[in-house]
Write an enzyme that holds these catalytic residues in place. Structure first.
Site, PDB file in Angstrom:
ATOM      1  N   GLY A  11      -3.993  -3.708  -3.510  1.00  0.00           N
ATOM      2  CA  GLY A  11      -5.334  -3.170  -3.797  1.00  0.00           C
ATOM      3  C   GLY A  11      -4.510  -2.074  -4.837  1.00  0.00           C
ATOM      4  O   GLY A  11      -4.159  -1.093  -4.116  1.00  0.00           O
ATOM      5  N   HIS A  12      -4.819  -1.791  -5.798  1.00  0.00           N
ATOM      6  CA  HIS A  12      -4.000  -0.760  -5.913  1.00  0.00           C
ATOM      7  C   HIS A  12      -4.460   0.500  -6.973  1.00  0.00           C
ATOM      8  O   HIS A  12      -6.288   0.662  -7.431  1.00  0.00           O
ATOM      9  CB  HIS A  12      -3.151  -1.665  -7.299  1.00  0.00           C
ATOM     10  N   ASP A  70       0.471  -1.052  -0.492  1.00  0.00           N
ATOM     11  CA  ASP A  70      -0.048   0.026  -0.307  1.00  0.00           C
ATOM     12  C   ASP A  70       0.635   1.301  -0.052  1.00  0.00           C
ATOM     13  O   ASP A  70       0.343   2.397   0.533  1.00  0.00           O
ATOM     14  CB  ASP A  70      -0.696   0.383   0.975  1.00  0.00           C
ATOM     15  N   GLN A  81       2.120  -6.108  -3.764  1.00  0.00           N
ATOM     16  CA  GLN A  81       2.259  -6.303  -2.044  1.00  0.00           C
ATOM     17  C   GLN A  81       3.847  -5.023  -1.421  1.00  0.00           C
ATOM     18  O   GLN A  81       4.289  -3.930  -2.704  1.00  0.00           O
ATOM     19  CB  GLN A  81       2.043  -7.527  -1.347  1.00  0.00           C
ATOM     20  N   LYS A  98       1.816   1.951  -5.146  1.00  0.00           N
ATOM     21  CA  LYS A  98       2.512   1.734  -6.734  1.00  0.00           C
ATOM     22  C   LYS A  98       1.832   1.868  -7.077  1.00  0.00           C
ATOM     23  O   LYS A  98       2.042   2.303  -8.560  1.00  0.00           O
ATOM     24  CB  LYS A  98       2.879   0.402  -5.890  1.00  0.00           C
TER      25      LYS A  98
HETATM   26  P1  GDP Z   1      -0.955   0.141  -3.451  1.00  0.00           P
HETATM   27  O1  GDP Z   1      -1.578  -1.242  -2.802  1.00  0.00           O
HETATM   28  O2  GDP Z   1       0.640   0.955  -3.025  1.00  0.00           O
HETATM   29  O3  GDP Z   1      -1.314   0.510  -4.895  1.00  0.00           O
HETATM   30  O4  GDP Z   1      -1.416   2.118  -2.743  1.00  0.00           O
HETATM   31  P2  GDP Z   1      -3.036   1.689  -2.534  1.00  0.00           P
HETATM   32  O5  GDP Z   1      -3.838   2.165  -3.725  1.00  0.00           O
HETATM   33  O6  GDP Z   1      -3.945   0.409  -1.275  1.00  0.00           O
HETATM   34  O7  GDP Z   1      -2.598   2.715  -1.022  1.00  0.00           O
HETATM   35  C1  GDP Z   1      -2.572   3.995  -1.386  1.00  0.00           C
HETATM   36  C2  GDP Z   1      -3.425   4.993  -1.073  1.00  0.00           C
HETATM   37  O8  GDP Z   1      -3.143   6.428  -0.963  1.00  0.00           O
HETATM   38  C3  GDP Z   1      -4.519   5.315  -1.792  1.00  0.00           C
HETATM   39  O9  GDP Z   1      -6.233   5.659  -1.195  1.00  0.00           O
HETATM   40  C4  GDP Z   1      -4.186   6.358  -2.823  1.00  0.00           C
HETATM   41  O10 GDP Z   1      -5.304   6.904  -3.482  1.00  0.00           O
HETATM   42  C5  GDP Z   1      -4.155   7.554  -1.975  1.00  0.00           C
HETATM   43  N1  GDP Z   1      -2.537   8.256  -2.523  1.00  0.00           N
HETATM   44  C6  GDP Z   1      -1.526   7.929  -3.217  1.00  0.00           C
HETATM   45  N2  GDP Z   1      -0.930   8.760  -3.230  1.00  0.00           N
HETATM   46  C7  GDP Z   1      -1.101  10.185  -2.044  1.00  0.00           C
HETATM   47  C8  GDP Z   1      -0.264  11.144  -1.805  1.00  0.00           C
HETATM   48  O11 GDP Z   1       0.871  11.734  -1.978  1.00  0.00           O
HETATM   49  N3  GDP Z   1      -1.487  11.380  -0.273  1.00  0.00           N
HETATM   50  C9  GDP Z   1      -2.759  11.234  -0.101  1.00  0.00           C
HETATM   51  N4  GDP Z   1      -2.924  11.524   0.037  1.00  0.00           N
HETATM   52  N5  GDP Z   1      -3.300   9.999  -1.079  1.00  0.00           N
HETATM   53  C10 GDP Z   1      -2.199   9.390  -1.850  1.00  0.00           C
HETATM   54  P1  IMO Z   2      -1.089  -4.394  -2.016  1.00  0.00           P
HETATM   55  O1  IMO Z   2      -0.215  -4.506  -3.680  1.00  0.00           O
HETATM   56  C1  IMO Z   2      -0.646  -4.045   1.957  1.00  0.00           C
HETATM   57  C2  IMO Z   2      -0.228  -8.704   4.046  1.00  0.00           C
HETATM   58  C3  IMO Z   2      -1.960  -9.904   4.442  1.00  0.00           C
HETATM   59  C4  IMO Z   2      -1.515 -10.161   5.475  1.00  0.00           C
HETATM   60  C5  IMO Z   2      -0.351 -10.344   4.542  1.00  0.00           C
HETATM   61  C6  IMO Z   2      -0.946 -12.069   3.980  1.00  0.00           C
HETATM   62  O2  IMO Z   2      -2.461  -3.570  -2.214  1.00  0.00           O
HETATM   63  O3  IMO Z   2       0.444  -3.343  -1.329  1.00  0.00           O
HETATM   64  P2  IMO Z   2      -2.483 -12.620   1.776  1.00  0.00           P
HETATM   65  O4  IMO Z   2      -3.023 -12.643   1.561  1.00  0.00           O
HETATM   66  O5  IMO Z   2      -2.028 -12.401   0.940  1.00  0.00           O
HETATM   67  O6  IMO Z   2      -1.708 -14.725   2.038  1.00  0.00           O
HETATM   68  O7  IMO Z   2      -1.780 -12.465   2.755  1.00  0.00           O
HETATM   69  O8  IMO Z   2       0.084 -10.354   3.730  1.00  0.00           O
HETATM   70  N1  IMO Z   2      -1.364  -7.962   2.518  1.00  0.00           N
HETATM   71  C7  IMO Z   2      -0.845  -7.234   2.006  1.00  0.00           C
HETATM   72  N2  IMO Z   2      -0.975  -5.556   2.427  1.00  0.00           N
HETATM   73  N3  IMO Z   2      -0.973  -4.369   0.188  1.00  0.00           N
HETATM   74  C8  IMO Z   2      -1.190  -5.461  -0.059  1.00  0.00           C
HETATM   75  O9  IMO Z   2      -0.615  -5.595  -1.496  1.00  0.00           O
HETATM   76  C9  IMO Z   2      -0.941  -6.959   0.584  1.00  0.00           C
HETATM   77  N4  IMO Z   2      -0.980  -8.717   0.049  1.00  0.00           N
HETATM   78  C10 IMO Z   2      -1.410  -8.771   1.131  1.00  0.00           C
HETATM   79  O10 IMO Z   2      -3.090  -7.978   5.251  1.00  0.00           O
HETATM   80  O11 IMO Z   2      -0.667  -9.551   6.625  1.00  0.00           O
HETATM   81 MG    MG Z   3      -2.895  -1.502  -1.617  1.00  0.00          MG
END
Ligand code: GDP
Ligand code: IMO
Ligand code: MG
Length: 437
Positions: A40-41, A13, A228, A16
């Site tokens: 979840g991107h 998270d 991840q 990316k």
């Molecule tokens: P990922 O799994 O690495 O793609 O990241 P996620 O999408 O799970 O979580 C990142 C969250 O931060 C998302 O809700 C984005 O829309 C939000 N986001 C991304 N860049 C920024 C930033 O610079 N500032 C803030 N406040 N939110 C951001």
């Molecule tokens: P993105 O790509 C954050 C965590 C789960 C748990 C561990 C194992 O959005 O960054 P799993 O279901 O993979 O066997 O769970 O890994 N986990 C993540 N945490 N971002 C993710 O993906 C994750 N994918 C798995 O919360 O601790």
């Molecule tokens: Mg994510």
């Protein structure tokens, strides 16, 4: 320069999705190569927010080919759901997609096993998986006896294969759950459901290893989207509190089938602080008002499971390790805006374990549990950063915070993000993204 990989350097998270979406503009192909719908991107385009779990974040850029390569564990229902959603929302080229026939497929028994499996590990804390069947599917892949790959869905013996595996899984699951919670899986229903998925997805199924090798040989520009984060890597992360794939930079080749020589730029993505979802040690965790403030300001709730993310200070010991492990050339620092308004910021620069100071990230989870962070304190800033577009316009304390991160991690900073939108981005590496609007 054919290959760029984008790797999360923390526990996932790191935003990316935003970086991959931006970098897509200078690539021809975007590849997911490990993990599955546990990811979840988030990509924000104008006033639209897209949450992608399986389809590469490049899918929102017309003209780009998206590939889900062999190292991914594939949930066909989820892929179809995401394709339908993109089509419904009018995304152009939403199905410019190739699916590897080598991918292992997630079946209903994997969800049942993920739920039923005793996740308590040798030290008693639950892993807290996303319950998407990821671990059980990777286990079956390595075990071979009960594995089913995407290509197998098109073989004449697919029905018999489903019947065979369902029989065995019903025995295994019955042994894992209390009798009153056990509902046997029905092979005929599963077969029909997956036969329909297979028909729907057939146009996309391909030998993506050959496709990617050919593309790389032709000099096509390929972007690899890590899922991840490196601290969740099954071999190099905080085992057993990890996911079941190689989510650090070392996983790109085995997941995609492309040799390392084609990956010549590695971009590490870090949040300006730390978060973690699920169990496992987290030395800089702030289980207090500061953590809650970061959670509120950063909207730190899981994209997939909506679980509140655990929040804490930036751990430079951890990201220096994962940056070296992933061969990172430069980093993007994300969500810097979230830290506005804190009087002081802490960066963990070393651990103290049993009275001894170290800056080596421990290989054993017990040592990490005992690690006490040694902090360096930096002054905070009060200004709202969400409208800043140039490095020079950042408050001096925010600049100093970034400089210190770059210095400790030992890599230059390419981009700084101050909000979810594409344009809420400060480009530090001027060469990068020169053509991006
Ligand atoms: P990922 O799994 O690495 O793609 O990241 P996620 O999408 O799970 O979580 C990142 C969250 O931060 C998302 O809700 C984005 O829309 C939000 N986001 C991304 N860049 C920024 C930033 O610079 N500032 C803030 N406040 N939110 C951001
Ligand atoms: P993105 O790509 C954050 C965590 C789960 C748990 C561990 C194992 O959005 O960054 P799993 O279901 O993979 O066997 O769970 O890994 N986990 C993540 N945490 N971002 C993710 O993906 C994750 N994918 C798995 O919360 O601790
Ligand atoms: Mg994510």
């Amino acid at each position: 320069m054919p290959g760029t990989s984008v790797i999360g350097l923390q526990w996932g998270d790191e935003a990316k999705g935003k970086i991959v979406d931006l970098l897509t503009l200078e690539h021809d192909i975007v590849v997911r190569y490990q993990g599955g719908a546990n990811a979840g991107h988030t990509v924000v385009v104008g006033d639209q927010t897209y949450k992608l779990s399986l389809l590469p974040s490049g899918v929102l850029t017309p003209g780009v080919t998206c590939v889900i390569a062999g190292g991914v564990v594939f949930n066909p229902a989820k892929a179809i759901e995401e394709l339908d959603e993109l089509k419904r929302r009018g995304v152009e080229d939403y199905d410019n997609l190739k699916l590897s026939d080598r991918m292992h497929v997630i079946f209903p028994w994997h969800f049942a096993e993920d739920r039923a499996m005793d996740q308590s590990t040798s030290d008693g804390e639950n892993i807290g998986t996303t319950q998407r069947g990821i671990g059980p599917c990777y286990r079956d892949k390595v075990g071979r006896a009960f594995a089913i790959r995407l290509g197998d869905l098109y073989r004449p013996n697919f029905r018999e294969r489903v019947e065979h595996v369902t029989r065995a899984k019903n025995v295994a699951i019955a042994a894992m759950v209390p009798a009153n919670e056990f509902t046997p899986l029905n092979a005929a229903d599963i077969y029909e459901q997956y036969r329909d998925y297979a028909a729907r997805l057939k146009p996309y199924v391909d030998d993506t290893t050959d496709y990617l090798l050919t593309a790389a040989e032709q000099g096509k520009r390929i972007l690899f989207e890590g899922a991840q984060g490196a601290l969740l890597d099954v071999d190099h992360g905080t085992y057993p509190y990890v996911t079941s794939s190689n989510s650090s930079g070392v996983g790109v080749s085995n997941g995609s089938g492309l040799p390392a020589k084609y990956i010549n730029r590695v971009i590490g993505v870090v949040k300006a602080y730390s978060t973690r979802v699920g169990g496992g040690p987290f030395p800089t965790e702030q289980n207090n008002d500061i953590g809650q403030r970061i959670r509120d300001q950063g909207n730190e709730y899981g994209t997939v499971t909506r679980r509140p993310r655990r929040c804490g200070w930036l751990d430079a010991v951890a990201i220096r390790y994962t940056s070296r492990l992933s061969g990172v050339d430069s980093i993007c620092v994300m969500l810097l805006d979230v830290l506005s308004g804190l009087d002081e910021l802490q960066i963990c620069t070393a651990y103290e374990i049993d009275g001894k100071r170290t800056n080596r990230f421990p290989s054993q989870v017990d040592d990490l549990r005992r690690a006490k962070p040694v902090y360096e304190t930096l002054p905070g800033w009060s200004e709202n950063l969400t409208k800043v577009r140039e490095l020079d316009d950042l408050p001096a304390n925010a600049r100093a915070y970034l400089d210190r991160i770059s210095e400790i991690v030992g890599t230059p900073i390419d981009m700084v993000s101050v909000g979810p939108a594409r344009d809420q981005t400060i480009r530090v590496g001027k060469k990068l993204l020169a053509g991006v609007r």
